[in-house]
Scaffold this motif. Structure first.
Motif, PDB file in Angstrom:
ATOM      1  N   ARG A   1      21.079  49.258  39.329  1.00  0.00           N
ATOM      2  CA  ARG A   1      19.961  49.274  38.306  1.00  0.00           C
ATOM      3  C   ARG A   1      20.451  48.521  37.148  1.00  0.00           C
ATOM      4  N   LEU A   2      21.708  48.277  36.864  1.00  0.00           N
ATOM      5  CA  LEU A   2      22.008  46.919  35.914  1.00  0.00           C
ATOM      6  C   LEU A   2      22.243  45.985  36.342  1.00  0.00           C
ATOM      7  N   ASP A   3      22.207  45.819  37.760  1.00  0.00           N
ATOM      8  CA  ASP A   3      22.617  44.439  38.573  1.00  0.00           C
ATOM      9  C   ASP A   3      24.004  43.779  38.185  1.00  0.00           C
ATOM     10  N   VAL A   4      25.000  44.993  38.345  1.00  0.00           N
ATOM     11  CA  VAL A   4      26.274  44.452  38.145  1.00  0.00           C
ATOM     12  C   VAL A   4      27.240  44.870  39.302  1.00  0.00           C
ATOM     13  N   PRO A   5      28.460  44.437  39.622  1.00  0.00           N
ATOM     14  CA  PRO A   5      28.961  45.121  40.869  1.00  0.00           C
ATOM     15  C   PRO A   5      29.410  46.392  40.350  1.00  0.00           C
ATOM     16  N   ALA A   6      29.647  47.260  41.507  1.00  0.00           N
ATOM     17  CA  ALA A   6      29.941  48.530  41.336  1.00  0.00           C
ATOM     18  C   ALA A   6      31.536  48.706  41.131  1.00  0.00           C
TER      19      ALA A   6
ATOM     20  N   LEU B   1      36.650  51.012  31.762  1.00  0.00           N
ATOM     21  CA  LEU B   1      36.785  50.249  32.784  1.00  0.00           C
ATOM     22  C   LEU B   1      38.441  49.882  32.765  1.00  0.00           C
ATOM     23  N   GLU B   2      39.081  50.103  33.593  1.00  0.00           N
ATOM     24  CA  GLU B   2      40.713  49.614  34.086  1.00  0.00           C
ATOM     25  C   GLU B   2      40.910  48.731  34.935  1.00  0.00           C
ATOM     26  N   ASP B   3      41.701  47.570  34.569  1.00  0.00           N
ATOM     27  CA  ASP B   3      41.836  46.720  35.620  1.00  0.00           C
ATOM     28  C   ASP B   3      43.281  47.106  36.344  1.00  0.00           C
ATOM     29  N   ARG B   4      42.859  47.239  37.727  1.00  0.00           N
ATOM     30  CA  ARG B   4      44.015  47.940  38.504  1.00  0.00           C
ATOM     31  C   ARG B   4      44.049  46.934  39.829  1.00  0.00           C
ATOM     32  N   THR B   5      44.012  45.616  39.643  1.00  0.00           N
ATOM     33  CA  THR B   5      44.017  44.680  40.572  1.00  0.00           C
ATOM     34  C   THR B   5      45.358  44.086  40.829  1.00  0.00           C
ATOM     35  N   HIS B   6      46.542  44.514  40.046  1.00  0.00           N
ATOM     36  CA  HIS B   6      48.011  44.220  40.278  1.00  0.00           C
ATOM     37  C   HIS B   6      48.282  44.997  41.480  1.00  0.00           C
ATOM     38  N   ARG B   7      49.192  44.140  42.434  1.00  0.00           N
ATOM     39  CA  ARG B   7      49.615  44.725  43.690  1.00  0.00           C
ATOM     40  C   ARG B   7      50.195  45.712  43.586  1.00  0.00           C
ATOM     41  N   ALA B   8      50.898  46.002  42.549  1.00  0.00           N
ATOM     42  CA  ALA B   8      51.618  47.496  42.472  1.00  0.00           C
ATOM     43  C   ALA B   8      50.508  48.850  42.255  1.00  0.00           C
ATOM     44  N   HIS B   9      49.688  48.327  41.653  1.00  0.00           N
ATOM     45  CA  HIS B   9      48.790  49.502  41.498  1.00  0.00           C
ATOM     46  C   HIS B   9      47.796  49.399  42.969  1.00  0.00           C
TER      47      HIS B   9
ATOM     48  N   ASP C   1      38.821  45.342  45.952  1.00  0.00           N
ATOM     49  CA  ASP C   1      39.943  45.468  45.155  1.00  0.00           C
ATOM     50  C   ASP C   1      39.861  44.396  43.674  1.00  0.00           C
ATOM     51  N   GLY C   2      38.716  43.489  43.767  1.00  0.00           N
ATOM     52  CA  GLY C   2      38.690  42.740  42.605  1.00  0.00           C
ATOM     53  C   GLY C   2      38.159  43.262  41.597  1.00  0.00           C
ATOM     54  N   ALA C   3      37.300  44.424  41.664  1.00  0.00           N
ATOM     55  CA  ALA C   3      36.505  45.309  40.595  1.00  0.00           C
ATOM     56  C   ALA C   3      37.449  46.237  39.928  1.00  0.00           C
ATOM     57  N   PRO C   4      37.155  46.594  38.502  1.00  0.00           N
ATOM     58  CA  PRO C   4      37.917  47.427  38.023  1.00  0.00           C
ATOM     59  C   PRO C   4      37.592  48.822  38.396  1.00  0.00           C
ATOM     60  N   VAL C   5      38.427  49.829  37.911  1.00  0.00           N
ATOM     61  CA  VAL C   5      38.262  51.287  38.057  1.00  0.00           C
ATOM     62  C   VAL C   5      37.397  51.894  37.027  1.00  0.00           C
ATOM     63  N   LEU C   6      36.805  52.632  37.258  1.00  0.00           N
ATOM     64  CA  LEU C   6      35.899  53.499  36.320  1.00  0.00           C
ATOM     65  C   LEU C   6      36.657  54.721  35.932  1.00  0.00           C
ATOM     66  N   VAL C   7      37.248  54.766  34.636  1.00  0.00           N
ATOM     67  CA  VAL C   7      37.814  55.880  34.142  1.00  0.00           C
ATOM     68  C   VAL C   7      36.910  56.885  33.222  1.00  0.00           C
TER      69      VAL C   7
ATOM     70  N   THR D   1      31.286  45.668  34.076  1.00  0.00           N
ATOM     71  CA  THR D   1      31.865  45.161  35.465  1.00  0.00           C
ATOM     72  C   THR D   1      31.234  43.677  35.576  1.00  0.00           C
ATOM     73  N   GLY D   2      29.830  43.459  35.207  1.00  0.00           N
ATOM     74  CA  GLY D   2      29.369  42.082  35.129  1.00  0.00           C
ATOM     75  C   GLY D   2      30.241  41.197  34.637  1.00  0.00           C
ATOM     76  N   PRO D   3      30.477  40.966  33.184  1.00  0.00           N
ATOM     77  CA  PRO D   3      31.578  40.141  32.565  1.00  0.00           C
ATOM     78  C   PRO D   3      32.789  40.162  33.095  1.00  0.00           C
ATOM     79  N   ALA D   4      33.435  41.236  33.412  1.00  0.00           N
ATOM     80  CA  ALA D   4      34.716  41.339  33.988  1.00  0.00           C
ATOM     81  C   ALA D   4      34.573  40.512  35.213  1.00  0.00           C
ATOM     82  N   ALA D   5      33.651  40.491  36.145  1.00  0.00           N
ATOM     83  CA  ALA D   5      33.774  39.537  37.347  1.00  0.00           C
ATOM     84  C   ALA D   5      33.735  38.015  37.107  1.00  0.00           C
ATOM     85  N   HIS D   6      33.464  37.587  35.816  1.00  0.00           N
ATOM     86  CA  HIS D   6      33.603  36.279  35.554  1.00  0.00           C
ATOM     87  C   HIS D   6      35.088  35.598  35.654  1.00  0.00           C
TER      88      HIS D   6
END
Length: 655
Positions: A118-123, A137-145, A157-163, A188-193
């Motif tokens: 509905r917001l036209d952003v990545p899930a 939203l928390e970025d957990r794209t590091h390989r350890a995470h 994997d490129g999208a953040p986690v919703l807490v 998540t929209g700006p975070a994908a830039h």
């Protein structure tokens, strides 16, 4: 502020994204300048060698310069490479959460995906719960995470986690939760830039590099090198701090503007529920959960307790009228397949974060249900505190009851505690130094000759009635008036208040008892922390022997973190000795009331453990205990005991 515009949310959103991207480029420019500074000696060395080859820089002086610059370039390149490797490989801090797989909450995942469409952003890549009243939203794209992720969301994997704050799921309705999550998911929209994502990775890497010197297991040489890397990371963080903060503010503005048209009316109501949930959650943790944690028990349904606490608040507070009527709508916790299991996991995580408990249940760390809380927590807490109080009295060699019987002196009675705490002030009052009036005595001042247990006594106040002249009372107790007040002449009321503060009565017996109690509790807490540390070490050793494999990859609910020392967020500062003594004396009074007056332990959802006398909470006990502890005055407490029917001379049952 970015995004504040009267031309519509689209303009505000674009404004916020532009501001965030501009600030992200500022962060990347800091990274570029650091890289340019690192390769500058190498560039100078290349120029010097090129000048020598072409015959422009010849001679012994230029040869020495080439060697010096070459060595400097190599050293700087090695240092820069080390810093870059540490920044790239250091694991950024992640919020301890309870991770939800899609099988554990299919309806919640569906709600979030529909909201993202509905917001036209990545899930978001995954959903996790935290025992707090917030969502982000928390970025957990590091390989350890990614290696530690247990939800199987590898396709995003490129999208953040919703807490999501777990109290929201139990208190809010489904529509309210969707309205609260809308601006968060819109982020998540700006975070994908690409620029914003790169700037965030750089800042998080610097933050992780600063913490590397404190990592355990480093030898002295590596720790020295880690300190150097940490200093460089701090300098870079200071350089890009302002840009990073404005970048995050721009992302928030863009998300808020994009979500304005989604359930706008419901969002206004939902924001009120956010503040109410925070108040109820704070009271539940500090007043209800903390006493249980200190007893080695952790309530296994904290999130469900929030509903009871806020319902009780709506019953007491006129400002909360109507909030309980929402309970007829569908709660957001219905979006979970097993709300009980999720609530138990978040309750255990809350105990770890706010108290420092073990990661798993055990003999000294077991769950407790709300229905068993009065018997297994409240009653046990009172009797444990009473036993500790008499243990300290035994160590101090306290005198027993006035009967003089050795058995009575050793018996765990309330009379023994009252006699000990009221001994020193009574002795001071019975030895006046310079009585100025033969008709005024200390007994007349304190009314000690009156039987405090007389049920016909009409006085029922915090302190005894004062029927004598105040000046005569001061003279009778041998106290010299430092202000020389006579004929009602008060020159400076502020000075009088200062002197009153300095003349605050001190109970020596209470001071000694409070100090001994503090020392004993400190030893018990140190022993508890040692047991928790040993259990944590055994768990880590078992995980290391297992090759670091996480056997929870297929679990529906799993807990991540924390990585640092516990507790991460202590709820309350250390209590003073006077507070500890007052708590222990109150516990002794409650034990006597339960054993001799048919009172019962109870649970108040907003105030924690409570003494129920005749089905009603005894709310007037605290000031009377304080009068005994702080002033050594037993009369208010004795009047309360007589009125309630408590027999202080009877021994109480201890643990």
């Amino acid at each position: 502020m970015y995004g504040v515009s009267g031309t519509g949310s689209v303009v505000g959103e674009e404004w916020g994204v532009r501001a965030a991207r501009s600030r992200a480029l500022g962060v990347l420019r800091v990274r570029g300048r650091a890289l340019g500074l690192a390769i500058l000696p190498a560039a100078v060395a290349v120029v010097l060698y090129a000048g020598g080859v072409t015959g422009h820089f010849t001679g012994s002086g230029w040869d020495v310069a080439r060697w010096v610059v070459t060595v400097l370039a190599l050293l700087v390149a090695l240092a820069a490479t080390a810093v870059a490797l540490v920044v790239a490989r250091a694991r950024p801090a992640a919020t301890p959460t309870v991770e939800l797989s899609e099988t554990a909450a299919p309806d919640l995942y569906r709600l979030v995906r529909d909201l993202a469409d509905r917001l036209d952003v990545p899930a978001p890549a995954a959903i996790a719960l935290t025992p707090d009243c917030d969502s982000w939203l928390e970025d957990r794209t590091h390989r350890a995470h990614r290696a530690r992720r247990t939800t199987g969301a590898g396709d995003k994997d490129g999208a953040p986690v919703l807490v999501i704050g777990s109290p929201f799921l139990w208190w809010m309705r489904v529509g309210e939760l969707r309205a609260v999550l809308a601006p968060v998911v819109a982020g998540t929209g700006p975070a994908a830039h690409p620029d914003i994502a790169a700037a965030r990775r750089f800042v998080r890497g610097l933050d992780a590099a600063v913490a590397v010197p404190r990592a355990p297991g480093l030898d002295p040489l590596r720790r020295l090198g880690a300190h150097g890397v940490g200093q460089v990371a701090r300098v870079l963080l200071r350089a890009c701090r302002g840009h990073a903060a404005e970048m995050e503010r721009g992302v928030a503005v863009a998300g808020s503007e994009r979500a304005q048209d989604v359930d706008y009316g419901v969002r206004i109501v939902a924001q009120e529920q956010v503040g109410l949930a925070y108040a109820g959650w704070d009271r539940l943790l500090t007043r209800v959960a903390l006493p249980a944690w200190r007893m080695g028990r952790w309530p296994s349904r904290l999130d469900a307790g929030v509903v009871s606490a806020l319902t009780e608040l709506s019953r007491r507070d006129r400002l909360a009228d109507g909030f309980s009527s929402r309970l007829g709508e569908r709660p957001a916790c219905d979006l979970l397949e097993e709300p009980g299991a999720v609530d138990e996991a978040t309750s255990l995580l809350a105990a770890r974060l706010f108290h420092g408990g073990p990661a798993e249940a055990g003999p000294d760390w077991s769950p407790v249900d709300w229905s068993r809380y009065p018997e297994e927590v409240v009653d046990r807490k009172w009797r444990t505190d009473a036993a500790r109080l008499h243990q300290v009295l035994d160590g101090l060699g306290a005198a027993g009851s006035p009967s003089g019987s050795p058995s009575a002196a050793d018996a765990p009675t309330l009379t023994r505690v009252i006699a000990h705490l009221s001994t020193a002030p009574a002795a001071a009052l019975t030895t006046p130094t310079a009585p100025s009036s033969p008709t005024t005595t200390p007994e007349a001042v304190r009314s000690d000759s009156t039987d405090p247990t007389d049920p016909t006594d009409p006085t029922d106040s915090v302190g005894p009635a004062d029927t004598t002249d105040p000046a005569a009372a001061l003279d009778a107790t041998g106290t010299t008036d430092p202000l020389d007040i006579h004929d009602g002449d008060l020159h400076d009321v502020d000075d009088l208040h200062d002197v009153d503060d300095e003349m605050e009565p001190v109970n020596p017996a209470a001071e000694a008892l409070a100090g001994a109690l503090s020392a004993l509790l400190a030893r018990e807490e140190a022993a508890r922390e040692a047991r928790v540390a040993a259990a944590t070490a055994r768990t880590a050793e078992a995980a290391a022997r297992g090759g670091g494999q996480d056997d929870r990859s297929g679990a529906a609910v799993a807990v991540s973190g924390p990585d640092g020392p516990l507790p991460l967020f202590p709820l309350q500062p250390p209590r003073s000795g006077r507070d500890l003594l007052a708590d222990h004396v109150t516990a002794m009074v409650c034990c006597a009331a339960v054993d001799t007056a048919e009172a019962t332990p109870g649970l108040d959802w907003l105030d924690g453990p409570a003494l129920l006398v005749g089905g009603e909470r005894a709310s007037d006990l605290g000031p009377r205990v304080l009068a005994l502890v702080e002033d050594g005055d037993p009369e208010p407490l004795r009047v309360w005991l007589a009125r309630t029917g408590v027999r202080p001379e009877k021994p109480v049952r201890l643990v």
